[in-house]
Design a protein around this motif. Structure first.
Motif, PDB file in Angstrom:
ATOM      1  N   GLN A  91      -3.207  -1.191   9.929  1.00 43.80           N
ATOM      2  CA  GLN A  91      -2.409   0.334   9.957  1.00 43.80           C
ATOM      3  C   GLN A  91      -3.412   0.705   8.461  1.00 43.80           C
ATOM      4  O   GLN A  91      -3.043   1.955   8.319  1.00 43.80           O
ATOM      5  CB  GLN A  91      -1.206  -0.193   9.580  1.00 43.80           C
ATOM      6  N   LEU A  92      -4.536  -0.405   8.221  1.00 45.78           N
ATOM      7  CA  LEU A  92      -5.291   0.017   6.887  1.00 45.78           C
ATOM      8  C   LEU A  92      -6.468  -0.084   7.006  1.00 45.78           C
ATOM      9  O   LEU A  92      -7.002   0.298   6.065  1.00 45.78           O
ATOM     10  CB  LEU A  92      -4.491  -1.020   5.401  1.00 45.78           C
ATOM     11  N   GLY A  93      -6.741  -0.826   8.029  1.00 50.53           N
ATOM     12  CA  GLY A  93      -8.263  -0.481   8.498  1.00 50.53           C
ATOM     13  C   GLY A  93      -8.274  -1.580  10.025  1.00 50.53           C
ATOM     14  O   GLY A  93      -7.248  -1.396  10.833  1.00 50.53           O
ATOM     15  N   THR A  94     -10.072  -1.498  10.550  1.00 50.56           N
ATOM     16  CA  THR A  94     -10.800  -1.588  11.596  1.00 50.56           C
ATOM     17  C   THR A  94     -10.334  -3.258  11.567  1.00 50.56           C
ATOM     18  O   THR A  94     -11.127  -3.905  10.502  1.00 50.56           O
ATOM     19  CB  THR A  94     -11.610  -1.057  12.534  1.00 50.56           C
ATOM     20  N   ILE A  95      -9.816  -4.039  12.589  1.00 47.75           N
ATOM     21  CA  ILE A  95      -9.818  -5.060  12.750  1.00 47.75           C
ATOM     22  C   ILE A  95     -11.165  -5.908  13.740  1.00 47.75           C
ATOM     23  O   ILE A  95     -10.651  -5.414  14.883  1.00 47.75           O
ATOM     24  CB  ILE A  95      -8.737  -5.987  12.099  1.00 47.75           C
ATOM     25  N   ASN A  96     -12.193  -6.861  13.345  1.00 49.28           N
ATOM     26  CA  ASN A  96     -13.083  -7.088  14.983  1.00 49.28           C
ATOM     27  C   ASN A  96     -13.225  -8.441  14.407  1.00 49.28           C
ATOM     28  O   ASN A  96     -13.375  -9.143  13.686  1.00 49.28           O
ATOM     29  CB  ASN A  96     -14.115  -6.076  14.406  1.00 49.28           C
ATOM     30  N   VAL A  97     -13.645  -9.145  15.115  1.00 47.46           N
ATOM     31  CA  VAL A  97     -14.088 -10.059  15.425  1.00 47.46           C
ATOM     32  C   VAL A  97     -15.451 -10.304  16.144  1.00 47.46           C
ATOM     33  O   VAL A  97     -16.128 -10.580  17.509  1.00 47.46           O
ATOM     34  CB  VAL A  97     -13.394 -11.391  16.227  1.00 47.46           C
ATOM     35  N   PRO A  98     -16.438 -10.245  15.397  1.00 41.34           N
ATOM     36  CA  PRO A  98     -18.173 -10.013  15.852  1.00 41.34           C
ATOM     37  C   PRO A  98     -18.642 -11.189  16.446  1.00 41.34           C
ATOM     38  O   PRO A  98     -19.146 -11.453  16.889  1.00 41.34           O
ATOM     39  CB  PRO A  98     -18.556  -9.473  14.767  1.00 41.34           C
ATOM     40  N   GLU A  99     -17.942 -12.561  15.863  1.00 39.83           N
ATOM     41  CA  GLU A  99     -18.839 -13.462  16.041  1.00 39.83           C
ATOM     42  C   GLU A  99     -17.822 -15.217  16.475  1.00 39.83           C
ATOM     43  O   GLU A  99     -16.797 -14.477  15.894  1.00 39.83           O
ATOM     44  CB  GLU A  99     -19.869 -14.197  14.425  1.00 39.83           C
ATOM     45  N   PRO A 100     -17.480 -15.646  16.569  1.00 41.58           N
ATOM     46  CA  PRO A 100     -16.234 -16.852  17.203  1.00 41.58           C
ATOM     47  C   PRO A 100     -15.853 -17.080  15.891  1.00 41.58           C
ATOM     48  O   PRO A 100     -15.080 -17.431  16.110  1.00 41.58           O
ATOM     49  CB  PRO A 100     -17.420 -18.045  17.705  1.00 41.58           C
ATOM     50  N   ALA A 140       0.942  -1.274  -0.078  1.00 38.33           N
ATOM     51  CA  ALA A 140      -0.238   0.097  -0.045  1.00 38.33           C
ATOM     52  C   ALA A 140       0.938   0.919  -0.059  1.00 38.33           C
ATOM     53  O   ALA A 140       1.715   1.314   0.474  1.00 38.33           O
ATOM     54  CB  ALA A 140      -1.153  -0.247   1.407  1.00 38.33           C
ATOM     55  N   TYR A 141       0.442   2.126  -1.014  1.00 42.81           N
ATOM     56  CA  TYR A 141       1.200   3.462  -0.680  1.00 42.81           C
ATOM     57  C   TYR A 141       2.524   3.711  -1.447  1.00 42.81           C
ATOM     58  O   TYR A 141       3.507   4.045  -1.062  1.00 42.81           O
ATOM     59  CB  TYR A 141       0.664   4.191  -0.045  1.00 42.81           C
ATOM     60  N   GLY A 142       2.950   2.048  -1.772  1.00 39.26           N
ATOM     61  CA  GLY A 142       4.618   1.768  -2.376  1.00 39.26           C
ATOM     62  C   GLY A 142       5.531   0.854  -0.869  1.00 39.26           C
ATOM     63  O   GLY A 142       6.524   1.171  -1.155  1.00 39.26           O
ATOM     64  N   GLN A 143       4.853   0.773  -0.357  1.00 40.65           N
ATOM     65  CA  GLN A 143       5.598  -0.234   0.576  1.00 40.65           C
ATOM     66  C   GLN A 143       4.758  -0.986   1.326  1.00 40.65           C
ATOM     67  O   GLN A 143       3.528  -0.944   1.032  1.00 40.65           O
ATOM     68  CB  GLN A 143       5.890   0.952   1.532  1.00 40.65           C
ATOM     69  N   GLN A 144       5.218  -1.920   1.680  1.00 36.46           N
ATOM     70  CA  GLN A 144       4.624  -2.850   2.870  1.00 36.46           C
ATOM     71  C   GLN A 144       4.015  -2.350   3.947  1.00 36.46           C
ATOM     72  O   GLN A 144       4.658  -1.938   4.767  1.00 36.46           O
ATOM     73  CB  GLN A 144       5.612  -4.412   2.656  1.00 36.46           C
TER      74      GLN A 144
END
Length: 188
Positions: free
Chosen positions: A57-66, A48-52
């Motif tokens: 750092q690119l979004g929100t990570i959630n665990v709504p269900e098991p 992303a944006y020319g680099q790894q």
């Protein structure tokens, strides 16, 4: 040499052993069990944006269900790159794009895969044990150097026992963590 120079830094030895344990927990966190966990995405980097860039750092990570991990990508132009990075990562999960959200359904593990993951966990634990033994060896080398510099025999024995006690405690913690992880992996 003064008596202070003959002291062995048990705190440094303990810190290094704790570091090995921390590394083990990180490795265990990246193992995919039957339950959803945001930590399975930690090793994934996106071009992303020319680099790894780490996925978190690119979004929100959630665990709504098991059995579901949801990623809400902030930059809509990155969705396809995030999806590709997840597919190419080898974690064995197929992302489902739903607008700005990427869903990762966690499939049920079969018995063969559970046994394979259990072996991987055992391998990680063995690596941690080796790291702890290396720290022990370094501590014992410090004691030998101190002995040649004039440390008393009783002090040498006391320090050796201290280092061995730290080692035994750390190895026991690794074994306990492995047992818990294998139990979690084999749980249906």
């Amino acid at each position: 040499m003064s008596q202070d120079d003959l002291e062995i830094d048990l705190d440094a030895i303990q810190r290094r052993m704790d570091g090995a344990m921390h590394a083990l927990r990180t490795e265990f966190g990246s193992l995919r069990t039957g339950r959803a966990s945001a930590s399975i995405l930690e090793p994934i980097h996106v071009d992303a944006y020319g680099q790894q860039t780490p996925l978190n750092q690119l979004g929100t990570i959630n665990v709504p269900e098991p059995r579901m991990v949801v990623i809400n990508v902030w930059d809509k132009g990155m969705i396809s790159k995030v999806e590709r990075a997840i597919r190419d990562s080898g974690i064995g999960i197929n992302p489902v794009v739903d607008g700005p959200i990427i869903r990762l359904p966690i499939p049920e593990l079969n018995e063969e895969r559970r046994k394979e993951l259990s072996k991987v966990a055992a391998h990680y634990a063995e690596q941690a044990r080796v790291a702890i033994r290396n720290v022990r060896r370094d501590g014992m080398d410090q004691i030998k150097k101190a002995k040649s510099a004039g440390m008393a025999e009783d002090d040498q024995k006391m320090w050796s026992d201290e280092v061995q006690a730290l080692t035994d405690k750390a190895i026991a913690a690794v074994d306990k963590a492995l047992e818990e992880k294998q139990k979690e992996i084999m749980q249906v």
